[in-house]
Design a protein around this motif. Structure first.
Motif, PDB file in Angstrom:
ATOM      1  N   VAL A  66      -5.440   7.220   1.227  1.00 38.90           N
ATOM      2  CA  VAL A  66      -5.303   5.787   1.486  1.00 38.90           C
ATOM      3  C   VAL A  66      -6.359   5.333   2.487  1.00 38.90           C
ATOM      4  O   VAL A  66      -7.015   4.315   2.299  1.00 38.90           O
ATOM      5  CB  VAL A  66      -3.896   5.467   2.019  1.00 38.90           C
ATOM      6  CG1 VAL A  66      -3.780   3.986   2.383  1.00 38.90           C
ATOM      7  CG2 VAL A  66      -2.842   5.843   0.982  1.00 38.90           C
ATOM      8  N   TYR A 115       2.590   1.644  -3.479  1.00 36.29           N
ATOM      9  CA  TYR A 115       1.666   2.117  -4.509  1.00 36.29           C
ATOM     10  C   TYR A 115       1.296   3.590  -4.271  1.00 36.29           C
ATOM     11  O   TYR A 115       1.254   4.394  -5.214  1.00 36.29           O
ATOM     12  CB  TYR A 115       0.412   1.245  -4.536  1.00 36.29           C
ATOM     13  CG  TYR A 115      -0.588   1.698  -5.571  1.00 36.29           C
ATOM     14  CD1 TYR A 115      -0.218   1.834  -6.903  1.00 36.29           C
ATOM     15  CD2 TYR A 115      -1.895   2.027  -5.213  1.00 36.29           C
ATOM     16  CE1 TYR A 115      -1.114   2.262  -7.858  1.00 36.29           C
ATOM     17  CE2 TYR A 115      -2.804   2.458  -6.158  1.00 36.29           C
ATOM     18  CZ  TYR A 115      -2.414   2.574  -7.486  1.00 36.29           C
ATOM     19  OH  TYR A 115      -3.306   3.012  -8.427  1.00 36.29           O
ATOM     20  N   SER A 116       1.066   3.949  -2.997  1.00 38.04           N
ATOM     21  CA  SER A 116       0.723   5.340  -2.673  1.00 38.04           C
ATOM     22  C   SER A 116       1.860   6.276  -3.076  1.00 38.04           C
ATOM     23  O   SER A 116       1.625   7.360  -3.617  1.00 38.04           O
ATOM     24  CB  SER A 116       0.449   5.475  -1.173  1.00 38.04           C
ATOM     25  OG  SER A 116      -0.547   4.576  -0.774  1.00 38.04           O
ATOM     26  N   SER A 117       3.092   5.864  -2.806  1.00 37.05           N
ATOM     27  CA  SER A 117       4.250   6.700  -3.148  1.00 37.05           C
ATOM     28  C   SER A 117       4.388   6.837  -4.655  1.00 37.05           C
ATOM     29  O   SER A 117       4.738   7.901  -5.172  1.00 37.05           O
ATOM     30  CB  SER A 117       5.526   6.090  -2.561  1.00 37.05           C
ATOM     31  OG  SER A 117       5.415   5.988  -1.165  1.00 37.05           O
ATOM     32  N   VAL A 129       0.851  -1.202   0.000  1.00 30.59           N
ATOM     33  CA  VAL A 129       0.000   0.000   0.000  1.00 30.59           C
ATOM     34  C   VAL A 129       0.885   1.250   0.000  1.00 30.59           C
ATOM     35  O   VAL A 129       0.656   2.203  -0.752  1.00 30.59           O
ATOM     36  CB  VAL A 129      -0.939   0.017   1.229  1.00 30.59           C
ATOM     37  CG1 VAL A 129      -1.691   1.343   1.308  1.00 30.59           C
ATOM     38  CG2 VAL A 129      -1.924  -1.141   1.171  1.00 30.59           C
ATOM     39  N   CYS A 142      -3.668   8.639   5.654  1.00 30.70           N
ATOM     40  CA  CYS A 142      -3.933   7.235   6.009  1.00 30.70           C
ATOM     41  C   CYS A 142      -4.965   7.070   7.125  1.00 30.70           C
ATOM     42  O   CYS A 142      -5.240   5.941   7.535  1.00 30.70           O
ATOM     43  CB  CYS A 142      -2.628   6.556   6.444  1.00 30.70           C
ATOM     44  SG  CYS A 142      -1.313   6.685   5.243  1.00 30.70           S
ATOM     45  N   ILE A 176      -2.771  11.868  -1.639  1.00 28.60           N
ATOM     46  CA  ILE A 176      -3.160  10.485  -1.872  1.00 28.60           C
ATOM     47  C   ILE A 176      -4.012  10.020  -0.698  1.00 28.60           C
ATOM     48  O   ILE A 176      -3.571  10.080   0.456  1.00 28.60           O
ATOM     49  CB  ILE A 176      -1.908   9.582  -1.991  1.00 28.60           C
ATOM     50  CG1 ILE A 176      -0.963  10.131  -3.061  1.00 28.60           C
ATOM     51  CG2 ILE A 176      -2.318   8.145  -2.302  1.00 28.60           C
ATOM     52  CD1 ILE A 176      -1.533  10.173  -4.456  1.00 28.60           C
ATOM     53  N   CYS A 198      -5.488  -0.288  -2.917  1.00 24.27           N
ATOM     54  CA  CYS A 198      -4.225   0.436  -2.894  1.00 24.27           C
ATOM     55  C   CYS A 198      -3.030  -0.393  -3.341  1.00 24.27           C
ATOM     56  O   CYS A 198      -1.981  -0.342  -2.721  1.00 24.27           O
ATOM     57  CB  CYS A 198      -3.986   0.983  -1.501  1.00 24.27           C
ATOM     58  SG  CYS A 198      -5.365   1.955  -0.934  1.00 24.27           S
ATOM     59  N   ILE A 254       0.283  11.828   1.977  1.00 18.79           N
ATOM     60  CA  ILE A 254      -0.357  10.509   1.962  1.00 18.79           C
ATOM     61  C   ILE A 254      -1.225  10.434   3.211  1.00 18.79           C
ATOM     62  O   ILE A 254      -0.721  10.424   4.331  1.00 18.79           O
ATOM     63  CB  ILE A 254       0.680   9.375   1.916  1.00 18.79           C
ATOM     64  CG1 ILE A 254       1.472   9.478   0.607  1.00 18.79           C
ATOM     65  CG2 ILE A 254      -0.006   8.011   2.037  1.00 18.79           C
ATOM     66  CD1 ILE A 254       2.497   8.392   0.405  1.00 18.79           C
ATOM     67  N   ARG A 310       1.859   6.696  -6.794  1.00 18.99           N
ATOM     68  CA  ARG A 310       0.785   7.592  -7.253  1.00 18.99           C
ATOM     69  C   ARG A 310       1.109   9.046  -6.967  1.00 18.99           C
ATOM     70  O   ARG A 310       0.697   9.940  -7.688  1.00 18.99           O
ATOM     71  CB  ARG A 310      -0.547   7.224  -6.579  1.00 18.99           C
ATOM     72  CG  ARG A 310      -1.171   5.924  -7.030  1.00 18.99           C
ATOM     73  CD  ARG A 310      -1.419   5.852  -8.528  1.00 18.99           C
ATOM     74  NE  ARG A 310      -2.159   6.971  -9.085  1.00 18.99           N
ATOM     75  CZ  ARG A 310      -3.467   6.973  -9.312  1.00 18.99           C
ATOM     76  NH1 ARG A 310      -4.182   5.920  -9.028  1.00 18.99           N
ATOM     77  NH2 ARG A 310      -4.059   8.025  -9.831  1.00 18.99           N
ATOM     78  N   ALA A 311       1.859   9.278  -5.870  1.00 24.17           N
ATOM     79  CA  ALA A 311       2.214  10.652  -5.508  1.00 24.17           C
ATOM     80  C   ALA A 311       3.446  11.137  -6.271  1.00 24.17           C
ATOM     81  O   ALA A 311       3.837  12.292  -6.140  1.00 24.17           O
ATOM     82  CB  ALA A 311       2.475  10.731  -4.004  1.00 24.17           C
TER      83      ALA A 311
END
Ligand code: ZN
Length: 270
Positions: free
Chosen positions: A199, A111-113, A108, A176, A197, A215, A174, A115-116
């Protein structure tokens, strides 16, 4: 019976568990990449593989996804569990099953990093540990330059505090926690044109426009490489261990602030 996660509502009893690893004891016909005895990390979301989103490489957006422990789908907190073989990733010999269970949250993060579009030198704000002293100090010990304990209910005021502490606005956030407050804070705090992002998932009626997604998107291989090569150490996150028969105690521990729980392992072979 109650409980919600984003657009998913619990309506009947279900098996929990979506961060898991395990050992292969049986194979379906045609499975070539795994053998009996292999230890695997389980990617919990299995998409339909047939829709336009799946075929164009965006399987995390598939509407016809099976996702462990997301109503109405049962999870994998059990002794024996069947899962699509291509969503089981073989663990290297130097990796423990505990680490294998933490591939999910690490994926997760990866993937978040992605997307950012986070790159070297970027300033990053991560929201989620910000009301819990234990998690804040763990974040610091695992590499955060600064931590902020949230004491205001005004997202703009908090965004200003963040800029003061960081000395600049973050290039990316991000989020969370899944709270509307934190989502708004992230939007106010982030440098114009940066990425926020989302999450965490809380209310389905957040006051910011959202398209809820899962994610991942093929981040498991990278997560495994990270741990295998020692770039990431997930072990400090594991705070407690329980046998399957003590599952209720495990969940009580996980939700208790006093227990200082972060990641609670339940061992289904004990
Ligand atoms: Zn699909």
């Amino acid at each position: 019976m109650y409980g919600k996660c984003g657009r998913f509502t619990v309506e009947k009893p279900m098996v929990l568990g979506h961060e898991a690893s395990g050992t292969v004891v049986k194979l379906g016909t045609g499975v070539k990449h795994l053998n009996i005895g292999d230890r695997v990390a389980i990617e919990p979301g299995v998409p339909c593989r047939k829709c336009k989103l799946c075929k164009t490489g965006r399987y995390n957006l598939c509407k016809d996804v099976f996702f462990c422990a997301t109503p109405p789908d049962d999870g994998n907190l059990c002794r024996f569990y069947t899962h699509a073989a291509d969503f089981c990733y073989k663990l290297p010999d130097n990796m423990t099953l505990d680490e294998g269970a933490l591939i999910e949250p690490l994926a997760v993060g990866i993937y978040s990093s992605r997307r950012a579009n986070i790159g070297l030198g970027d300033k990053l704000l991560i929201c989620g540990a910000d009301i819990d002293n234990n998690r804040l100090s763990m974040a610091k010990s695992l590499g955060a330059d600064y931590t902020i304990k949230v004491t205001t209910s005004d997202p703009k005021e908090l965004a200003n505090q963040i800029e003061d502490v960081m000395g600049c606005q973050p290039d990316a956030t991000i989020e969370c926690s899944g709270t509307d407050f934190s989502m708004r804070t992230g939007i106010y705090a982030t440098y114009p044109g940066g990425s926020v992002i989302l999450v965490g998932r809380g209310s389905a009626d957040a006051e910011v426009p959202l398209t809820l997604t899962f994610c991942f998107l093929f981040s498991y291989p990278a997560a495994i490489e990270f741990i295998k090569n020692g770039f990431v150490n997930v072990k400090p996150l594991i705070s407690h261990h329980f046998a399957l028969k003590d599952t209720v105690q495990a969940f009580e521990t996980a939700r208790s602030r006093d227990s200082k729980a972060v990641k609670v392992m339940i061992h289904c072979d004990q």
